[in-house]
Structures are given as C-alpha cells and as structure tokens.
Motif scaffolding. Structure first.
Motif, PDB file in Angstrom:
ATOM      1  N   GLU A 134       0.853  -1.190   0.000  1.00  0.00           N
ATOM      2  CA  GLU A 134       0.000   0.000   0.000  1.00  0.00           C
ATOM      3  C   GLU A 134       0.891   1.243   0.000  1.00  0.00           C
ATOM      4  OE1 GLU A 134      -2.801  -0.527   3.185  1.00  0.00           O
ATOM      5  OE2 GLU A 134      -3.717  -2.260   2.215  1.00  0.00           O
ATOM      6  N   GLN A 135       0.795   2.109   0.984  1.00  0.00           N
ATOM      7  CA  GLN A 135       1.593   3.340   1.005  1.00  0.00           C
ATOM      8  C   GLN A 135       2.925   3.178   1.748  1.00  0.00           C
ATOM      9  OE1 GLN A 135      -0.511   4.513  -1.429  1.00  0.00           O
ATOM     10  NE2 GLN A 135       0.243   6.457  -0.691  1.00  0.00           N
ATOM     11  N   TRP A 136       3.179   2.025   2.356  1.00  0.00           N
ATOM     12  CA  TRP A 136       4.375   1.807   3.173  1.00  0.00           C
ATOM     13  C   TRP A 136       5.491   1.167   2.361  1.00  0.00           C
ATOM     14  CZ3 TRP A 136       4.336   3.932   7.863  1.00  0.00           C
ATOM     15  CH2 TRP A 136       3.096   4.234   8.423  1.00  0.00           C
ATOM     16  N   VAL A 137       6.722   1.503   2.718  1.00  0.00           N
ATOM     17  CA  VAL A 137       7.890   0.874   2.087  1.00  0.00           C
ATOM     18  C   VAL A 137       8.969   0.664   3.156  1.00  0.00           C
ATOM     19  CG1 VAL A 137       8.861   3.104   1.355  1.00  0.00           C
ATOM     20  CG2 VAL A 137       9.561   1.021   0.202  1.00  0.00           C
ATOM     21  N   VAL A 138       9.610  -0.491   3.112  1.00  0.00           N
ATOM     22  CA  VAL A 138      10.758  -0.800   3.968  1.00  0.00           C
ATOM     23  C   VAL A 138      11.845  -1.355   3.059  1.00  0.00           C
ATOM     24  CG1 VAL A 138       9.413  -1.240   6.056  1.00  0.00           C
ATOM     25  CG2 VAL A 138       9.922  -3.116   4.496  1.00  0.00           C
ATOM     26  N   GLY A 139      13.091  -1.236   3.511  1.00  0.00           N
ATOM     27  CA  GLY A 139      14.154  -1.748   2.675  1.00  0.00           C
ATOM     28  C   GLY A 139      15.515  -1.678   3.309  1.00  0.00           C
ATOM     29  N   LEU A 140      16.485  -2.151   2.555  1.00  0.00           N
ATOM     30  CA  LEU A 140      17.889  -2.141   2.960  1.00  0.00           C
ATOM     31  C   LEU A 140      18.733  -1.527   1.850  1.00  0.00           C
ATOM     32  CD1 LEU A 140      18.145  -5.769   4.365  1.00  0.00           C
ATOM     33  CD2 LEU A 140      18.021  -3.643   5.700  1.00  0.00           C
ATOM     34  N   TYR A 141      19.664  -0.662   2.249  1.00  0.00           N
ATOM     35  CA  TYR A 141      20.666  -0.085   1.347  1.00  0.00           C
ATOM     36  C   TYR A 141      22.016  -0.687   1.703  1.00  0.00           C
ATOM     37  CZ  TYR A 141      18.064   3.811  -0.718  1.00  0.00           C
ATOM     38  OH  TYR A 141      17.197   4.578  -1.446  1.00  0.00           O
ATOM     39  N   TYR A 142      22.898  -0.720   0.748  1.00  0.00           N
ATOM     40  CA  TYR A 142      24.291  -1.084   0.993  1.00  0.00           C
ATOM     41  C   TYR A 142      25.101   0.139   0.571  1.00  0.00           C
ATOM     42  CZ  TYR A 142      28.215  -4.325   1.474  1.00  0.00           C
ATOM     43  OH  TYR A 142      29.367  -4.963   1.877  1.00  0.00           O
ATOM     44  N   VAL A 143      25.182   1.124   1.461  1.00  0.00           N
ATOM     45  CA  VAL A 143      25.718   2.455   1.168  1.00  0.00           C
ATOM     46  C   VAL A 143      27.169   2.358   0.696  1.00  0.00           C
ATOM     47  CG1 VAL A 143      26.175   4.763   2.092  1.00  0.00           C
ATOM     48  CG2 VAL A 143      24.171   3.471   2.871  1.00  0.00           C
ATOM     49  N   GLY A 144      27.392   2.830  -0.526  1.00  0.00           N
ATOM     50  CA  GLY A 144      28.731   2.810  -1.108  1.00  0.00           C
ATOM     51  C   GLY A 144      29.312   1.413  -1.233  1.00  0.00           C
ATOM     52  N   PHE A 145      28.470   0.395  -1.277  1.00  0.00           N
ATOM     53  CA  PHE A 145      28.899  -0.997  -1.310  1.00  0.00           C
ATOM     54  C   PHE A 145      29.735  -1.358  -0.083  1.00  0.00           C
ATOM     55  CE2 PHE A 145      27.914  -0.123  -5.711  1.00  0.00           C
ATOM     56  CZ  PHE A 145      27.320  -1.290  -6.161  1.00  0.00           C
ATOM     57  N   LYS A 146      29.585  -0.578   1.036  1.00  0.00           N
ATOM     58  CA  LYS A 146      30.389  -0.813   2.235  1.00  0.00           C
ATOM     59  C   LYS A 146      29.569  -0.906   3.512  1.00  0.00           C
ATOM     60  CE  LYS A 146      33.042   2.685   1.033  1.00  0.00           C
ATOM     61  NZ  LYS A 146      33.925   3.803   1.185  1.00  0.00           N
ATOM     62  N   ASN A 147      28.562  -0.059   3.670  1.00  0.00           N
ATOM     63  CA  ASN A 147      27.851   0.058   4.937  1.00  0.00           C
ATOM     64  C   ASN A 147      26.369  -0.251   4.774  1.00  0.00           C
ATOM     65  OD1 ASN A 147      30.178   1.130   6.338  1.00  0.00           O
ATOM     66  ND2 ASN A 147      29.831   2.994   5.159  1.00  0.00           N
ATOM     67  N   PRO A 148      25.849  -1.200   5.554  1.00  0.00           N
ATOM     68  CA  PRO A 148      24.418  -1.483   5.475  1.00  0.00           C
ATOM     69  C   PRO A 148      23.601  -0.387   6.154  1.00  0.00           C
ATOM     70  CG  PRO A 148      25.427  -2.862   7.142  1.00  0.00           C
ATOM     71  CD  PRO A 148      26.531  -2.089   6.477  1.00  0.00           C
TER      72      PRO A 148
END
Length: 103
Positions: free
Chosen positions: A81-95
C-alpha cells in the motif's frame, strides 16, 4: 515529480531533502523507474545530483541502484500500500535500512 525528506545517519549526510523527476516504464505487471534530480544535505552548503533506477515487481519487491552525489548504493525494498521498507548497501560498504510512507 517527487519530493522527499529524510533523516539519515551522520555517515550518509544528516537530515536532507531532494527533488527528482521520474519516469515509470510498465513491463507487464512490473515497473522500471528511472529518476534524476538534486539533493541537499544539512551538513553541506551545496546541492548534489542524484539519480537511480529501480525495478519493482507486482508482489511489492523491488531492487535498484542509487547515486546520491557521493557514492553508488544498491538497495532492495518491499512495498505494501503506502508503506515501504528496505535495505541499502551504502557505497557498497555500509548497510542501512529505510522506512517510509508515500502520500
């Protein structure tokens, strides 16, 4: 046109905001989203180009790559619906995690 505001850790830029122009390409029940724009961080006195690509499947799962003006970061998201959750791998180094609500 999309406007966003975020609260981020100091390693990724402190609170910031951005505006992007986006184009969605329908691919059956899935969507390819391409976006470009400008972002501002509270710890800097200038804007940065931002952009990326996201592939979203009809089951809510999505993945992509974003350039934030400093580094490239792959990500995976789940939307309901209107919600989103997720994971980034910032700069391919930091989760990092994300949590959002779309208006």
């Amino acid at each position: 046109v999309n406007f966003s505001v975020g609260i981020q850790g100091i390693g990724t830029g402190n609170p910031g905001y951005s505006s992007t122009l986006e184009k969605n390409f329908m691919m059956g029940g899935n969507t390819l989203n391409v976006y470009v724009g400008v972002g501002f961080r509270s710890n800097e006195n200038h804007g940065h180009g931002v952009g990326g690509v996201r592939y979203s499947m009809s089951n809510g799962l999505g993945f992509g790559l974003q350039e934030d003006g400093h580094q490239h970061s792959p990500f995976v998201t789940y939307s309901h619906e209107q919600w989103v959750v997720g994971l980034y791998y910032v700069g391919f180094k930091n989760p990092a995690y994300l949590f959002g609500y779309r208006f």
